[in-house]
Design a protein around this motif. Structure first.
Motif, PDB file in Angstrom:
ATOM      1  N   LEU A  56       4.788  -9.835   6.859  1.00  0.00           N
ATOM      2  CA  LEU A  56       3.930  -8.945   5.827  1.00  0.00           C
ATOM      3  C   LEU A  56       2.987  -7.864   6.556  1.00  0.00           C
ATOM      4  N   SER A  57       2.699  -6.680   6.090  1.00  0.00           N
ATOM      5  CA  SER A  57       1.966  -5.666   6.665  1.00  0.00           C
ATOM      6  C   SER A  57       0.691  -6.145   6.033  1.00  0.00           C
ATOM      7  N   PRO A  58      -0.800  -5.489   6.584  1.00  0.00           N
ATOM      8  CA  PRO A  58      -1.728  -6.012   6.056  1.00  0.00           C
ATOM      9  C   PRO A  58      -2.265  -4.962   4.722  1.00  0.00           C
ATOM     10  N   ARG A  59      -1.469  -4.028   4.722  1.00  0.00           N
ATOM     11  CA  ARG A  59      -1.502  -3.291   3.420  1.00  0.00           C
ATOM     12  C   ARG A  59      -0.820  -4.110   2.234  1.00  0.00           C
ATOM     13  N   GLY A  60       0.223  -4.733   2.525  1.00  0.00           N
ATOM     14  CA  GLY A  60       0.986  -5.431   1.657  1.00  0.00           C
ATOM     15  C   GLY A  60       0.096  -6.591   1.318  1.00  0.00           C
ATOM     16  N   ALA A  61      -0.552  -7.389   2.045  1.00  0.00           N
ATOM     17  CA  ALA A  61      -1.557  -8.557   1.921  1.00  0.00           C
ATOM     18  C   ALA A  61      -2.556  -8.004   0.856  1.00  0.00           C
ATOM     19  N   THR A  62      -3.194  -6.714   1.216  1.00  0.00           N
ATOM     20  CA  THR A  62      -4.009  -6.337   0.376  1.00  0.00           C
ATOM     21  C   THR A  62      -3.833  -6.045  -1.004  1.00  0.00           C
ATOM     22  N   SER A  63      -2.524  -5.359  -1.317  1.00  0.00           N
ATOM     23  CA  SER A  63      -1.993  -5.164  -2.392  1.00  0.00           C
ATOM     24  C   SER A  63      -2.015  -6.461  -3.409  1.00  0.00           C
ATOM     25  N   GLU A  64      -1.297  -7.432  -2.649  1.00  0.00           N
ATOM     26  CA  GLU A  64      -1.140  -8.676  -3.263  1.00  0.00           C
ATOM     27  C   GLU A  64      -2.435  -9.684  -3.698  1.00  0.00           C
ATOM     28  N   ALA A  65      -3.526  -9.347  -3.091  1.00  0.00           N
ATOM     29  CA  ALA A  65      -4.699 -10.180  -3.138  1.00  0.00           C
ATOM     30  C   ALA A  65      -5.271  -9.461  -4.451  1.00  0.00           C
ATOM     31  N   ALA A  66      -5.083  -8.043  -4.586  1.00  0.00           N
ATOM     32  CA  ALA A  66      -5.637  -7.714  -5.682  1.00  0.00           C
ATOM     33  C   ALA A  66      -5.094  -8.066  -6.989  1.00  0.00           C
ATOM     34  N   ARG A  67      -3.632  -8.028  -6.729  1.00  0.00           N
ATOM     35  CA  ARG A  67      -2.926  -8.655  -7.989  1.00  0.00           C
ATOM     36  C   ARG A  67      -3.197  -9.983  -8.363  1.00  0.00           C
ATOM     37  N   TRP A  68      -3.464 -11.017  -7.535  1.00  0.00           N
ATOM     38  CA  TRP A  68      -4.031 -12.230  -7.673  1.00  0.00           C
ATOM     39  C   TRP A  68      -5.425 -12.355  -8.283  1.00  0.00           C
ATOM     40  N   LEU A  69      -6.152 -11.660  -7.875  1.00  0.00           N
ATOM     41  CA  LEU A  69      -7.449 -11.704  -8.419  1.00  0.00           C
ATOM     42  C   LEU A  69      -7.564 -11.172  -9.600  1.00  0.00           C
ATOM     43  N   ALA A  70      -6.838 -10.304 -10.066  1.00  0.00           N
ATOM     44  CA  ALA A  70      -6.737  -9.571 -11.219  1.00  0.00           C
ATOM     45  C   ALA A  70      -6.334 -10.686 -12.332  1.00  0.00           C
ATOM     46  N   ALA A  71      -5.203 -11.607 -11.917  1.00  0.00           N
ATOM     47  CA  ALA A  71      -4.543 -12.303 -12.972  1.00  0.00           C
ATOM     48  C   ALA A  71      -4.729 -13.759 -12.691  1.00  0.00           C
TER      49      ALA A  71
END
Length: 446
Positions: A251-266
């Motif tokens: 996984l790229s760092p960009r993908g990890a950042t996107s997924e982290a934001a989704r997890w925190l939101a939910a």
């Protein structure tokens, strides 16, 4: 009588600025109906001649799903499929003068989801209906503290994901080989070899010809309490580009950042755990720190595993590039399960397609992947596992993955060998350096 609508979805040929939807000028013809059943859902796919307008609703006593397709006809030879999965008998017929009605009898209540797909590859327009059980139990959380603390020497669980499946064939070789078939064969071979290894146990994410949504694939690995997620694919290159070789992705760092934001939101609506710690009751700052720590460790482990697997694959044939690649693949987004994606070869290369269809070559591919996985767990045994319980007092493995802060001299000392022997074994010049994730051969102690 329309009954109680669960969802009404339309796609039209033209949408005016006023919001008025005009029906298609030509009748949309249903050319085929295919059904795929997986352990968790059932998918019905209508191959249609073009954009269409449709309505989907539910009837009870008995349970049925009704699909009305406006201004549509059935092509000659289209027959109702047999009952499969969450679908009972299917009935096809006319509704009014110009519409087509499809009635799905159901053995139990379902949650339907429908959408239209535009033409892609060899497929034309498609209408997809996914059915999920209404009574599906809520998802179990992943590893608890008891799962990761030292204990009885549990087996490490390797989740193996065969890419594509069902109505998604993946890439198609010049001879017509479907990627979905290659990935399933390789995944099954990997699983078989994993289960022969002491201290290892496999979990097949897909063990049949059906499609699983990308996000659900890594979720299944988490539900299985996997220590590693390996997604198997076969690469493609349009035209006669001649590309060849296996590759390994993380996984790229960009993908990890996107997924982290989704997890925190939910997180308030989720019972998921990250690294054995629930995010539900944490404030945003603490949750972000915990998630960042978990993802950082996961990505570092993923990179280390990927390096070893890539090196193992290089022993049986060419690799596409000499380094691990990074991309924002959805299936690699688990925040607490190390995840890699293996492109076994280029299926669009005729020579490599031929090798991928050879059972002996697929067995070599699987063996290389498993050798890499085993090497990683020997070097970095998870606490509480068989590998951890059996590592005391034994000589280290024949390979070493460079971690942050390590030096060549420190690695040599750790393995009880001379610095010059380590440099010679890995062809490192006197002033050469190593990088985090590099895999070094450790020569025998002499």
């Amino acid at each position: 009588m329309w009954g109680v609508p669960v969802t009404v979805l339309r796609a039209a040929c033209l949408l005016l600025a006023s919001g008025l939807v005009l029906p298609c000028a030509n009748a949309a013809q249903v050319k085929a109906l295919r059904v795929w059943a997986s352990p968790d859902s059932t998918r019905a796919v209508f191959d249609v001649s073009g954009p269409l307008e449709y309505k989907l609703f539910e009837l009870a006593n008995p349970d049925r799903i009704v699909l009305d397709i406006r201004n549509s006809t059935l092509a000659e030879g289209v027959v109702a499929p047999s009952a499969k999965g969450l679908l009972g008998p299917v009935r096809l017929g006319k509704q009014g003068k110009n519409d087509l009605r499809v009635v799905f009898d159901l053995p139990q209540g379902v949650r339907p989801k429908s959408f239209l797909l535009p033409p892609a590859d060899k497929f034309g327009h498609r209408l997809v209906i996914d059915l999920f059980p209404k009574t599906k139990a809520s998802r179990e959380v992943v590893k608890s503290v008891e799962d990761v603390l030292p204990g009885d020497g549990r087996k490490v669980i390797v989740a193996i994901d065969a890419g594509h499946g069902g109505d998604d064939p993946g890439a198609i070789g010049a001879s017509g080989t479907h990627e979905k078939s290659i990935t399933l064969n390789v995944a099954r071979e990997v699983a078989k070899l994993v289960d022969t290894q002491p201290g290892m146990k496999s979990f097949l994410v897909r063990d049949g010809d059906y499609f699983i949504p990308l996000e659900n694939r890594y979720k299944k690995a988490r539900e299985a309490k996997a220590d590693l997620f390996v997604s198997i694919h076969a690469d493609a290159c349009p035209g006669a580009c001649g590309a060849r070789g296996a590759s390994v992705w993380v996984l790229s760092p960009r993908g990890a950042t996107s997924e982290a934001a989704r997890w925190l939101a939910a997180k308030e609506n989720s019972s998921d755990l990250v690294g054995g710690v629930s995010l539900d009751d944490k404030d945003n700052t603490l949750a972000a720190v915990l998630l960042d720590l978990s993802q950082g460790a996961t990505m570092e482990a993923s990179a280390a595993i990927a390096q070893i697997v890539l090196k193992a694959l290089g022993r049986i044939g060419p690799t596409h590039r000499g380094y691990v690649e990074k991309a924002n693949f959805v299936v690699l987004r688990s925040p607490d399960v190390p995840s890699i994606l293996v492109e076994t070869a280029f299926i669009t290369n005729p020579a490599e397609e031929k090798r991928l269809t050879d059972p002996e070559h697929r067995a070599k591919l699987a063996a290389a992947v498993v050798d890499g996985i085993k090497s990683y767990f020997l070097q970095t045994p998870p606490p509480g596992t068989w590998f951890a319980a059996n590592s005391n007092g034994k000589r280290g493995p024949s390979e070493h993955v460079v971690s942050r802060g390590e030096t060549l001299s420190g690695i040599a000392t750790r393995h009880g060998i001379s610095l010059s022997a380590l440099r010679e074994a890995n062809r490192i010049a006197g002033d050469g350096n190593v990088r985090v994730g590099d895999v070094l051969d450790i020569p025998p102690q002499g």
